[in-house]
Design a protein around this motif. Structure first.
Motif, mmCIF file in Angstrom:
data_model
loop_
_atom_site.group_PDB
_atom_site.id
_atom_site.type_symbol
_atom_site.label_atom_id
_atom_site.label_comp_id
_atom_site.label_asym_id
_atom_site.label_seq_id
_atom_site.Cartn_x
_atom_site.Cartn_y
_atom_site.Cartn_z
ATOM 1 N N GLU A 1 0.833 -1.201 0.000
ATOM 2 C CA GLU A 1 0.000 0.000 0.000
ATOM 3 C C GLU A 1 0.865 1.247 0.000
ATOM 4 O OE1 GLU A 1 -2.841 2.203 3.245
ATOM 5 O OE2 GLU A 1 -3.282 0.090 2.826
ATOM 6 N N SER A 2 0.431 2.230 -0.767
ATOM 7 C CA SER A 2 1.076 3.551 -0.755
ATOM 8 C C SER A 2 -0.015 4.618 -0.768
ATOM 9 C CB SER A 2 2.008 3.734 -1.957
ATOM 10 O OG SER A 2 1.270 3.664 -3.170
ATOM 11 N N ARG A 3 0.346 5.801 -0.310
ATOM 12 C CA ARG A 3 -0.607 6.912 -0.286
ATOM 13 C C ARG A 3 0.080 8.160 -0.818
ATOM 14 N NH1 ARG A 3 -4.285 6.334 5.227
ATOM 15 N NH2 ARG A 3 -4.507 4.060 5.145
ATOM 16 N N PHE A 4 -0.676 8.929 -1.584
ATOM 17 C CA PHE A 4 -0.129 10.163 -2.141
ATOM 18 C C PHE A 4 -1.245 11.183 -2.296
ATOM 19 C CE2 PHE A 4 -1.311 7.541 -5.781
ATOM 20 C CZ PHE A 4 -2.013 8.411 -6.571
ATOM 21 N N VAL A 5 -0.838 12.426 -2.475
ATOM 22 C CA VAL A 5 -1.799 13.507 -2.674
ATOM 23 C C VAL A 5 -1.279 14.407 -3.787
ATOM 24 C CG1 VAL A 5 -0.742 15.018 -0.940
ATOM 25 C CG2 VAL A 5 -3.137 15.346 -1.553
ATOM 26 N N GLY A 12 -7.089 20.706 2.766
ATOM 27 C CA GLY A 12 -7.252 21.824 1.839
ATOM 28 C C GLY A 12 -6.707 21.564 0.453
ATOM 29 N N LEU A 13 -6.317 20.320 0.188
ATOM 30 C CA LEU A 13 -5.661 20.036 -1.072
ATOM 31 C C LEU A 13 -6.588 19.483 -2.140
ATOM 32 C CD1 LEU A 13 -2.366 18.446 0.248
ATOM 33 C CD2 LEU A 13 -2.817 20.806 -0.361
ATOM 34 N N GLY A 14 -7.863 19.402 -1.875
ATOM 35 C CA GLY A 14 -8.776 18.797 -2.832
ATOM 36 C C GLY A 14 -9.362 19.773 -3.815
ATOM 37 N N GLY A 15 -8.516 20.655 -4.403
ATOM 38 C CA GLY A 15 -9.015 21.618 -5.371
ATOM 39 C C GLY A 15 -9.416 20.957 -6.669
ATOM 40 N N SER A 16 -10.046 21.728 -7.529
ATOM 41 C CA SER A 16 -10.568 21.162 -8.765
ATOM 42 C C SER A 16 -9.455 20.638 -9.656
ATOM 43 C CB SER A 16 -11.381 22.224 -9.504
ATOM 44 O OG SER A 16 -10.564 23.357 -9.784
ATOM 45 N N TYR A 71 -8.015 -9.054 -15.201
ATOM 46 C CA TYR A 71 -7.373 -9.675 -14.032
ATOM 47 C C TYR A 71 -6.528 -8.644 -13.280
ATOM 48 C CZ TYR A 71 -4.639 -13.036 -11.301
ATOM 49 O OH TYR A 71 -4.044 -13.733 -10.269
ATOM 50 N N TYR A 72 -5.756 -7.865 -14.044
ATOM 51 C CA TYR A 72 -4.914 -6.821 -13.443
ATOM 52 C C TYR A 72 -5.759 -5.799 -12.690
ATOM 53 C CZ TYR A 72 -2.648 -2.222 -13.676
ATOM 54 O OH TYR A 72 -2.198 -0.965 -13.384
ATOM 55 N N GLN A 73 -6.880 -5.405 -13.267
ATOM 56 C CA GLN A 73 -7.754 -4.425 -12.622
ATOM 57 C C GLN A 73 -8.330 -4.958 -11.318
ATOM 58 O OE1 GLN A 73 -10.520 -3.630 -15.792
ATOM 59 N NE2 GLN A 73 -9.270 -2.000 -16.686
ATOM 60 N N SER A 74 -8.476 -6.277 -11.211
ATOM 61 C CA SER A 74 -8.976 -6.861 -9.955
ATOM 62 C C SER A 74 -7.887 -6.929 -8.888
ATOM 63 C CB SER A 74 -9.531 -8.266 -10.213
ATOM 64 O OG SER A 74 -8.482 -9.175 -10.539
ATOM 65 N N MET A 75 -6.623 -6.815 -9.305
ATOM 66 C CA MET A 75 -5.513 -6.917 -8.351
ATOM 67 C C MET A 75 -4.986 -5.556 -7.906
ATOM 68 S SD MET A 75 -5.378 -10.165 -8.116
ATOM 69 C CE MET A 75 -3.870 -10.503 -7.230
ATOM 70 N N VAL A 76 -5.364 -4.507 -8.640
ATOM 71 C CA VAL A 76 -4.868 -3.151 -8.326
ATOM 72 C C VAL A 76 -6.060 -2.236 -8.077
ATOM 73 C CG1 VAL A 76 -3.575 -1.169 -9.184
ATOM 74 C CG2 VAL A 76 -2.792 -3.486 -9.706
ATOM 75 N N THR A 77 -6.044 -1.537 -6.976
ATOM 76 C CA THR A 77 -7.121 -0.582 -6.664
ATOM 77 C C THR A 77 -6.504 0.712 -6.165
ATOM 78 O OG1 THR A 77 -7.312 -1.438 -4.397
ATOM 79 C CG2 THR A 77 -8.777 -2.400 -6.055
ATOM 80 N N ASP A 78 -7.104 1.834 -6.578
ATOM 81 C CA ASP A 78 -6.720 3.127 -6.013
ATOM 82 C C ASP A 78 -7.996 3.906 -5.698
ATOM 83 O OD1 ASP A 78 -7.181 3.492 -8.851
ATOM 84 O OD2 ASP A 78 -6.425 5.528 -8.586
ATOM 85 N N ASN A 79 -8.086 4.353 -4.479
ATOM 86 C CA ASN A 79 -9.281 5.042 -3.998
ATOM 87 C C ASN A 79 -8.925 6.463 -3.597
ATOM 88 O OD1 ASN A 79 -10.996 2.708 -4.177
ATOM 89 N ND2 ASN A 79 -9.972 1.907 -2.360
ATOM 90 N N LEU A 80 -9.666 7.423 -4.168
ATOM 91 C CA LEU A 80 -9.469 8.840 -3.861
ATOM 92 C C LEU A 80 -10.463 9.276 -2.812
ATOM 93 C CD1 LEU A 80 -8.310 11.685 -4.428
ATOM 94 C CD2 LEU A 80 -9.995 11.898 -6.268
ATOM 95 N N ASP A 81 -9.931 9.815 -1.708
ATOM 96 C CA ASP A 81 -10.776 10.368 -0.661
ATOM 97 C C ASP A 81 -11.051 11.832 -1.008
ATOM 98 O OD1 ASP A 81 -11.992 11.340 1.619
ATOM 99 O OD2 ASP A 81 -10.731 10.174 2.983
ATOM 100 N N ASN A 82 -12.281 12.127 -1.399
ATOM 101 C CA ASN A 82 -12.624 13.478 -1.841
ATOM 102 C C ASN A 82 -12.574 14.508 -0.717
ATOM 103 O OD1 ASN A 82 -13.106 12.874 -4.604
ATOM 104 N ND2 ASN A 82 -15.067 11.969 -4.055
ATOM 105 N N THR A 83 -12.602 14.073 0.532
ATOM 106 C CA THR A 83 -12.591 15.027 1.646
ATOM 107 C C THR A 83 -11.202 15.630 1.870
ATOM 108 O OG1 THR A 83 -12.201 13.238 3.233
ATOM 109 C CG2 THR A 83 -14.501 13.847 2.778
ATOM 110 N N ASN A 84 -10.154 14.853 1.630
ATOM 111 C CA ASN A 84 -8.802 15.370 1.868
ATOM 112 C C ASN A 84 -7.877 15.215 0.665
ATOM 113 O OD1 ASN A 84 -8.182 12.613 1.896
ATOM 114 N ND2 ASN A 84 -8.284 12.494 4.123
ATOM 115 N N ILE A 143 -6.521 12.563 -0.593
ATOM 116 C CA ILE A 143 -5.522 11.496 -0.492
ATOM 117 C C ILE A 143 -5.955 10.297 -1.337
ATOM 118 C CG2 ILE A 143 -4.352 9.884 1.053
ATOM 119 C CD1 ILE A 143 -4.656 11.920 3.270
ATOM 120 N N THR A 144 -5.042 9.779 -2.118
ATOM 121 C CA THR A 144 -5.283 8.578 -2.909
ATOM 122 C C THR A 144 -4.543 7.415 -2.263
ATOM 123 O OG1 THR A 144 -5.549 9.813 -4.971
ATOM 124 C CG2 THR A 144 -5.028 7.477 -5.154
ATOM 125 N N LYS A 145 -5.262 6.325 -2.055
ATOM 126 C CA LYS A 145 -4.679 5.119 -1.468
ATOM 127 C C LYS A 145 -4.547 4.075 -2.579
ATOM 128 C CE LYS A 145 -6.372 3.779 2.437
ATOM 129 N NZ LYS A 145 -7.317 3.186 3.425
#
Length: 372
Positions: free
Chosen positions: A42-46, A65-69, A128-141, A143-145
């Motif tokens: 797992e990695s996280r970035f913004v 405060g980093l969730g600008g358009s 298959y690759y798409q089922s093994m890799v996920t990235d989720n963006l938290d719209n509140t802050n 941060i992408t996980k």
């Protein structure tokens, strides 16, 4: 003891055996013996822009405060890339991802090319690759996980690190494209202004060469200065001539002074003619010279304004640049996170009991209705 156990099993209803014992036994075999361990890196970035404002009361407040358009759009672009064909091909070229997920060390139910993933085409590999890799963006802050599942700790870490680097490359490309668009028109204006200044300078130089003149105003000033000096000499000699005539009318210097005065008058007329009074005079050349000089000056001012606009466009583009900040680097898991062997077996047992209970009630109801 085994005989007694077998007798008890034979006494159980077939429904209980098929609905509870068989599924539970299979889950014990699969989750206990067959299922390959899954490692998750797992990695996280913004993604943020320096122009966005944020408080300094801790990391959470900073990131909120980093969730600008612009940054959100960039994060969504990264998400689209990670799931894309290009990302799969880049991984395939670098790490041969098909070989990684088709390894014989992976159980036959989970590996690519196994029972549930029997195909070997890249189209199926993409799913298959798409089922093994996920990235989720938290719209509140903002941060992408990013999570990568693989069947070895090192594979999960290196795939995650590769995708994180590709995400950084995407942000750099977005910045380069935005910067190029921002200064494109300003660069064109500078190029046009430079060409106008070159044309005006060449036209002025050509006129100077053609008319054999450098600067009519400056040259006129020089000519008028010479005329002024000649006039001073003329006045002096006329004064001397008048004085000699009054006191010594027969003085032999009188003819010399008269000749000198006539010569000075001729020189004065000649110098005045160079300034005004003919088609070759400096005054006749001054109008066109001034027009060309004004054109050159205007072109120079336009170039200065265009260069200033270009610098302002570059500064504006720089303020709007996006940056990818890694909050946590891809980790190297020291233990598998999946499958949850005990929990999965227990869940199978509980679901089997629930299904068995429902079927038992339904069958009993049908029998009671039939007996009536």
């Amino acid at each position: 003891m085994l005989k007694a156990l077998w007798t008890k099993i034979r006494n159980l209803s077939k429904l209980f055996i098929y609905v509870v014992i068989v599924p539970t036994t299979l889950s014990i075999l699969y989750f206990g013996l067959i299922a390959s361990p899954v490692y998750i890196s797992e990695s996280r970035f913004v993604v943020y822009s320096p122009s966005q404002h944020f408080s300094t009361s801790g990391l959470g407040s900073l990131l909120s405060g980093l969730g600008g358009s612009n940054s959100t759009s960039a994060a969504q672009t990264i998400h689209a890339y990670i799931e894309s064909w290009d990302a799969l091909m880049a991984l395939q070229h670098t790490y041969d991802i098909r070989k990684i997920y088709s390894s014989s060390d992976i159980d036959i139910f989970n590996r690519f090319g196994g029972i549930f993933h029997p195909h070997h085409s890249f189209v199926k590999l993409l799913r298959y690759y798409q089922s093994m890799v996920t990235d989720n963006l938290d719209n509140t802050n903002g941060i992408t996980k990013l999570k990568v599942r693989a069947y070895s700790a090192e594979d999960s870490r290196k795939i995650n690190a590769f995708l994180l680097q590709k995400s950084q490359d995407i942000v750099n490309q977005l910045n380069a494209t935005a910067r190029e668009k921002a200064v494109h028109y300003a660069k064109n204006d500078v190029a046009i202004a430079e060409q106008k200044l070159r044309d005006a300078t060449v036209a002025l130089a050509a006129y100077r060469n053609r008319q054999a003149v450098f600067s009519p105003p400056a040259q006129s000033a020089l000519q008028l200065g010479m005329v002024s000096k000649l006039q001073d000499q003329l006045i002096t000699q006329r004064t001397q001539l008048d004085a000699i005539r009054a006191h010594a009318p027969k003085n032999p210097q009188l003819p010399v002074l008269k000749s000198s005065i006539q010569s000075l008058q001729g020189e004065i007329r000649a110098e005045n003619a160079k300034v005004t009074g003919s088609k070759q005079s400096l005054a006749s050349k001054d109008t066109e010279y001034e027009r060309l000089s004004v054109n050159q000056l205007l072109a120079q001012k336009l170039l200065e304004a265009a260069v200033t606009s270009l610098e302002q466009a570059r500064l504006t583009a720089q303020k709007q640049e996006l940056y990818l900040e890694t909050i946590s680097r891809p980790n190297l898991p020291d233990a598998p996170q999946l499958p949850h062997r005990f929990e999965d077996i227990l869940a199978t047992l509980l679901i089997s009991f629930i299904v068995w209970g429902i079927l038992t009630i339904l069958i009993a109801g049908v029998k009671e209705h039939h007996d009536r």
